[in-house]
Design a protein around this motif. Structure first.
Motif, mmCIF file in Angstrom:
data_model
loop_
_atom_site.group_PDB
_atom_site.id
_atom_site.type_symbol
_atom_site.label_atom_id
_atom_site.label_comp_id
_atom_site.label_asym_id
_atom_site.label_seq_id
_atom_site.Cartn_x
_atom_site.Cartn_y
_atom_site.Cartn_z
ATOM 1 N N VAL A 147 17.419 -44.891 81.889
ATOM 2 C CA VAL A 147 18.690 -44.607 81.220
ATOM 3 C C VAL A 147 19.726 -45.653 81.639
ATOM 4 O O VAL A 147 20.463 -46.190 80.812
ATOM 5 C CB VAL A 147 19.185 -43.180 81.564
ATOM 6 N N GLY A 148 19.744 -45.956 82.943
ATOM 7 C CA GLY A 148 20.684 -46.957 83.429
ATOM 8 C C GLY A 148 20.460 -48.301 82.766
ATOM 9 O O GLY A 148 21.402 -48.938 82.293
ATOM 10 N N ILE A 149 19.200 -48.713 82.704
ATOM 11 C CA ILE A 149 18.887 -50.014 82.097
ATOM 12 C C ILE A 149 19.265 -50.014 80.625
ATOM 13 O O ILE A 149 19.896 -50.947 80.123
ATOM 14 C CB ILE A 149 17.394 -50.352 82.269
ATOM 15 N N ALA A 150 18.898 -48.916 79.928
ATOM 16 C CA ALA A 150 19.165 -48.862 78.488
ATOM 17 C C ALA A 150 20.662 -48.966 78.223
ATOM 18 O O ALA A 150 21.091 -49.729 77.351
ATOM 19 C CB ALA A 150 18.597 -47.575 77.893
ATOM 20 N N CYS A 151 21.471 -48.212 78.984
ATOM 21 C CA CYS A 151 22.933 -48.272 78.800
ATOM 22 C C CYS A 151 23.423 -49.691 79.006
ATOM 23 O O CYS A 151 24.225 -50.210 78.228
ATOM 24 C CB CYS A 151 23.647 -47.391 79.813
ATOM 25 N N CYS A 152 22.934 -50.272 80.084
ATOM 26 C CA CYS A 152 23.388 -51.593 80.449
ATOM 27 C C CYS A 152 23.047 -52.603 79.359
ATOM 28 O O CYS A 152 23.879 -53.428 78.982
ATOM 29 C CB CYS A 152 22.722 -51.972 81.766
ATOM 30 N N VAL A 153 21.835 -52.507 78.825
ATOM 31 C CA VAL A 153 21.415 -53.448 77.782
ATOM 32 C C VAL A 153 22.239 -53.228 76.515
ATOM 33 O O VAL A 153 22.739 -54.188 75.908
ATOM 34 C CB VAL A 153 19.907 -53.300 77.489
ATOM 35 N N LEU A 154 22.416 -51.948 76.123
ATOM 36 C CA LEU A 154 23.192 -51.656 74.917
ATOM 37 C C LEU A 154 24.592 -52.261 75.035
ATOM 38 O O LEU A 154 25.058 -52.954 74.137
ATOM 39 C CB LEU A 154 23.343 -50.140 74.746
ATOM 40 N N ILE A 173 27.067 -47.891 85.770
ATOM 41 C CA ILE A 173 25.890 -47.066 85.470
ATOM 42 C C ILE A 173 24.636 -47.685 86.083
ATOM 43 O O ILE A 173 23.811 -46.989 86.672
ATOM 44 C CB ILE A 173 25.724 -46.879 83.949
ATOM 45 N N LEU A 174 24.543 -49.000 85.969
ATOM 46 C CA LEU A 174 23.372 -49.661 86.558
ATOM 47 C C LEU A 174 23.400 -49.481 88.075
ATOM 48 O O LEU A 174 22.359 -49.235 88.705
ATOM 49 C CB LEU A 174 23.359 -51.147 86.188
ATOM 50 N N LEU A 175 24.590 -49.564 88.641
ATOM 51 C CA LEU A 175 24.738 -49.360 90.083
ATOM 52 C C LEU A 175 24.263 -47.958 90.463
ATOM 53 O O LEU A 175 23.471 -47.779 91.390
ATOM 54 C CB LEU A 175 26.205 -49.538 90.483
ATOM 55 N N ILE A 176 24.736 -46.972 89.690
ATOM 56 C CA ILE A 176 24.359 -45.585 89.983
ATOM 57 C C ILE A 176 22.843 -45.428 89.893
ATOM 58 O O ILE A 176 22.205 -44.825 90.763
ATOM 59 C CB ILE A 176 25.076 -44.625 89.011
#
Lengths: 797, 246
Positions: free
Chosen positions: A29-36, A299-302
């Motif tokens: 989820v973190g990666i996906a948010c970050c990429v989006l 988010i990626l940090l979390i």
């Protein structure tokens, strides 16, 4: 060896399914948010970058400092400026002028007509400065001869269908013939400049009376855009430095009010929120890009913190295995490799899952950004590369700490699992605290945006924006038959009032030079916005008078009268305005103020209410029609019928004033939606990690809990015991996050002239929200542990 | 390290402990687990360390296995002072010469019998072909070929300890350090394991140092060292047992 690592990693993942799943899901989820977010941000940042000489192109803006105070940025420049710049500045290679058609233009080919919003009058040098692709026609001459028009592919298709439009005649603006000299690509999505058609500048020059734009030869007023392309190796700073002298030379009377500067093309889209008069240009928000960039990072940090914490927690239960491996002759490096391999396997899995999430979130992405992404939009080299980068980063973050710490364990003690007495390392505690702090900051930020948008919604605009239909009659023939048209509309029972005006609230007004009473011509000329209206304005908009009266149709003398708003009275330092002289300079128009309108929001609440004066004059841009709320569709039907009878050439068009007004906040609302969505997601991801940690802690303390229960501890006291630590963590996180969130929120609010304040309420609510969520997460595990049969848990050892 | 160190002769000392002490904690909480132990163990010897719980048996064994270091005193292994070695050198000697057998077996749960046996060879960077044949030899020798793909949890205690011994033996060590190898086993399985260990000593010349609670099993060795409160209480030769020559 590698094979063994891989198969071992797979078995470990399977054995501890819950942790693996939490780990993989959280990170995915973190990666996906970050990429989006980064896909979106990169597109925003790359706006206008497709022009070959993008780094040398600048738009000329000006800072306008009215003598009455305040400061505005305008994109408008004097007509002769481009030519003068080219003559006097060796740094400038090309300069090009653009005149937008402020009211749009109707283009007609035989029976087919298309109302076009964005028709630009441009120099031939437009093609030298910008790199828009010509599909047909000669790039170097298509815009040279008077009455030439270059259509976009879509416009050509709409007007001519499959016919060849080259050389054909298009009738524009009612009765002027243009010859199609080229076809140009549709405006690319990432261009701030929008056009449906380009008309040659020479058209205006050769037919001076066509558009009555003779003032394009003068330095005032200023109605066009100027773009310059600098020579290679010259700096914008050098040009900027010489511009004050340039202004003093050509525009001596305004040198103290106007300050021109070059705005790099790469900034025009994102950094022009405060720039007024940007017709035929789209704007983005650099602030949103920064805000969401920060969100992506948080988010990626979390997610990475989760990953590190869970992997670490997971690894401590393998201390014994490490001891055994050391006794079998394992080198530290080999153990580090093993743990890294496992972390990389897990992170790799998360990267794969994130691509599935990315594809699944496409509709969401479109909804949040207002863009249209194609299937597999994330399959791009840069995205795949950054996926790989995140994979490596997360693998290292998640693997390195446990690998290094655990491999350092004293084998003799590790075999006995002595390490277990230390329940949670300092690093893990600080990471969880950082995670919650990040979540709290995000919640404070989005709560502030939501509250401010609510405030905007509830702010009294000073007029009744509901049930007003706006008809854009500016370029039609309707203004010539205005009284008859209005009379016909008012026959419909659902139509209460109609007012013809130059502009409508929510759009930019034109500015005029005026000389108020008590000021000498030397120092007293001010330039202020004018709202040209007819006598029905108050009825149509539901505005209120503060003093005096509005224009009266039965008093012919009112044609020279002036009405001002309260802000104007304030800015002139008057107490009572009624009866004062208010002359319009240069038009020999001497007026007297007859009334003061209560302040209303002509612009968005980002800006302070500016001084405005009203004059009774028919330069009509739009007709605003107030309808009864009982039967809006019948009223619309009546308007359509009347429109089609009076102006059959133009298709019937209308909009609702409240929608137009809402559009002013589109960027803010989008930020609100995205920010709150990602804030919730951040909290969820953080809780996912917490859930794993709590489950792990409860499991590790099974024996302790068993003993406590045998000694008579109640379930409640056990739950308290297990939850207490986390409450402290959230409190510490709150202490860190509250001031940070406060500062960020205040900074965003600084962009609004009318705003809420971030009170302690918002901060406390954000803290409590995170605390409650964290407690709910932890207590599910604690309650389960507390209800375990102590006999079983003790036998287990 | 000289050539003769690599191939010590039977009867030459393999362990020389001089005043080895080990304490945990500090200040008032300092616990002296070993107090000045001096002990020689010869190549090919079979030594049993006995004593009550907490007398320091396992700590002594860990120091000999270089899993732990003495607080004071020194431990020489094949003439090398272990405290003077870098970790890299320690691991190197360790890999080459020392095999461990634990009371709780300490097999790696996530790996099959075959993989458990293979692991020490992987750490020694033994080539794939050699590795396969060595693991196959061990499986053969301990009659575990059919069980090679099972996971530890699928084995009985005795079988687990067999794997544990096979794992210690697969690197062909000079010394096997066994920490109560029969502690978790029934007596019949215990006997089987002890017979096996004695055979290793007699037939392969492997030096054995075992910690045990069981008097009968202690008598499998040549020498019994009795620890009490961290000190050597007595050293006695077992009647009828002596270091055999090839």
């Amino acid at each position: 060896m590698v094979k063994q690592y891989v198969s071992l990693a797979a078995r470990v993942l399977r054995k501890y399914r819950l942790y693996s799943a939490i780990n993989v899901l959280g990170l995915a989820v973190g990666i996906a948010c970050c990429v989006l977010i980064s896909i979106w941000a990169r597109e925003e940042l790359a706006f206008d970058g497709f022009h070959e000489n993008a780094d040398r192109i600048y738009r000329i803006n000006k800072v306008y400092t009215p003598t009455t105070g305040g400061r505005e940025l305008h994109a408008l420049t004097p007509g002769p400026m481009a030519g003068a710049l080219l003559d006097e500045f060796p740094e400038i290679e090309t300069a090009t002028r653009i005149l937008p058609s402020w009211g749009g233009m109707l283009l007609v080919n035989g029976e087919t007509s298309v109302a076009s919003q964005d028709v630009l009058f441009v120099d031939q040098s437009f093609a030298d400065v910008f790199s828009f692709q010509m599909v047909r026609g000669d790039r170097s001459s298509a815009l040279t001869t008077p009455a030439s028009i270059v259509l976009t592919t879509s416009m050509a298709q709409a007007l001519f269908g499959d016919e060849d439009p080259m050389g054909s005649v298009v009738v524009g603006g009612g009765d002027f013939d243009y010859t199609v000299t080229g076809i140009i690509e549709d405006t690319p999505d990432n261009s701030h400049l929008r056009y449906n058609a380009l008309v040659s500048w020479s058209t205006i020059e050769s037919t001076a009376d066509l558009l009555n734009y003779s003032f394009l030869e003068r330095w005032l007023p200023q109605t066009i855009y100027t773009y310059v392309m600098l020579r290679d190796g010259t700096s914008a700073g050098a040009v900027d430095a010489k511009l004050p002298d340039f202004t003093a030379t050509h525009l001596a009377s305004r040198a103290d009010q106007y300050s021109f500067y070059l705005q790099p093309l790469s900034d025009v889209y994102l950094q022009s929120r405060d720039v007024l008069y940007q017709r035929s240009m789209v704007q983005g928000s650099g602030q949103s890009v920064r805000a969401l960039g920060l969100v992506a990072f948080l988010i990626l940090l979390i997610a990475c913190v989760n990953f590190t914490n869970l992997t670490t927690a997971q690894a401590t239960r393998r201390a014994r295995e490490i001891g055994v491996r050391k006794s079998l002759g394992a080198h530290r490096r080999q153990l580090v490799t093993q743990f890294l391999a496992e972390a990389f396997a897990l992170a790799g899995l998360a990267a794969i899952v994130s691509t599935v999430l990315l594809e699944a979130s496409r509709p969401l992405f479109n909804a949040l950004t207002g863009k249209e992404a194609a299937a597999f939009f994330w399959v791009r080299p840069d995205i795949l590369l950054s996926l790989a980068a995140v994979w490596v980063l997360a693998g290292f973050l998640g693997g390195l700490y446990p690998a290094v710490v655990l491999s350092r364990l004293q084998p003799a003690r590790a075999i006995k699992n002595v390490t277990r007495t230390k329940r949670r390392g300092g690093l893990q505690t600080s990471l969880v605290t950082a995670q919650f702090a990040a979540a709290i900051v995000l919640i404070i930020a989005s709560a502030t945006v939501i509250r401010q948008m609510d405030f905007v919604q509830r702010t009294d605009p000073g007029f009744d924006r509901e049930h007003v239909v706006v008809l854009p009659v500016g370029r039609t023939g309707i203004p010539n038959q205005l009284d008859a048209f209005k009379a016909e509309l008012l026959e419909s029972p659902g139509i209460l009032a109609a007012a013809a005006t130059s502009d409508v609230p929510g759009t930019s007004l034109s500015s005029y030079s005026v000389l108020p009473e008590g000021r000498s011509a030397d120092e007293g000329i001010i330039s202020d916005a004018v709202f040209l209206a007819d006598t029905d304005l108050l009825n149509a908009y539901g505005m209120q008078m503060a003093s005096g009266r509005f224009f009266d149709p039965n008093r012919p003398a009112d044609s020279s009268a002036i009405v001002v708003n309260e802000a104007m009275v304030r800015s002139l330092g008057w107490t009572d305005a009624v009866g004062k002289r208010f002359d319009r300079v240069g038009e020999d128009h001497q007026g007297t103020i007859i009334g003061v309108v209560k302040d209303y929001h002509q612009a968005s609440v980002h800006q302070e209410v500016a001084p405005i004066f009203f004059a009774l004059e028919r330069r009509i841009g739009a007709l605003s029609v107030r309808v009864a709320d009982s039967d809006v569709s019948a009223a619309l039907g009546a308007m359509r019928t009347a429109w089609e009878r009076f102006e059959p050439r133009y298709p019937f068009e209308y909009s609702f004033l409240d929608d137009d007004f809402a559009a002013l906040y589109e960027l803010d609302r989008r930020l609100m939606k995205t920010l709150s969505f990602f804030a919730i997601l951040a909290v969820l991801v953080a809780c996912l990690g917490l859930f794993g940690l709590a489950a792990f802690a409860a499991e590790q303390r099974t024996k302790e809990i068993g003993i406590r229960k045998v000694l008579g501890a109640s379930a409640t006291s056990v739950v308290t015991l297990l939850s207490r630590d986390y409450i402290r963590l959230v409190l510490v996180a709150f202490v860190i996050a509250a001031p940070l969130g406060f500062l960020i929120a205040q900074r965003w609010l600084d962009g609004f002239a009318y705003r809420i304040n971030v009170g302690p309420g918002t901060l406390v609510i954000a803290g409590i929200a995170v605390l409650v969520t964290a407690l709910l997460t932890v207590s599910t595990q604690a309650i389960r542990a507390a209800h375990n049969d102590p006999v079983k848990s003790l036998r287990y050892e | 390290m000289s050539e003769s160190d690599d191939q010590p002769q039977l009867g030459e000392p393999i362990y020389e402990l001089r005043g080895v002490s080990r304490s945990f904690g500090s200040g008032f909480n300092e616990a002296h687990v070993l107090k000045g132990i001096s002990l020689d163990i010869a190549q090919g010897e079979f030594v049993s360390i006995v004593g009550p719980s907490g007398s320091g048996k396992s700590t002594l064994l860990n120091i000999m296995g270089m899993l732990d270091a003495p607080t004071r005193g020194s431990c020489y292994f094949m003439g090398q002072a272990t405290h003077e070695l870098s970790e890299r050198q320690r691991v190197k000697i360790h890999r080459k010469h020392i095999g461990f057998v634990f009371q709780a077996y300490h097999l790696i749960d996530e790996m099959t019998v075959y993989e458990n046996l293979e692991t020490p060879l992987l750490y020694r960077k033994v080539k794939s072909g050699d590795r396969k044949s060595k693991v196959a030899d061990m499986l053969d020798r301990f009659n575990m070929v059919a069980k090679k793909d099972l996971f530890p949890e699928q084995l009985s205690g005795g079988q687990k300890q067999l794997v544990g011994i096979a794992r210690a033996l697969v690197i062909e060590p000079r010394v096997i350090l066994a920490d109560e190898p029969t502690g978790n086993l029934h007596s019949s399985q215990g006997d089987m394991i002890m017979d096996l260990i004695r055979d290793l000593n007699r037939n392969d010349g492997v030096t054995i140092v075992q910690v045990t609670h069981n008097e009968r099993y202690a008598a499998y060795g040549h020498t019994v060292v009795e620890l009490l409160d961290g000190s050597i209480d007595s050293v006695s030769q077992v009647a009828g047992q002596s270091v055999q020559s090839d």
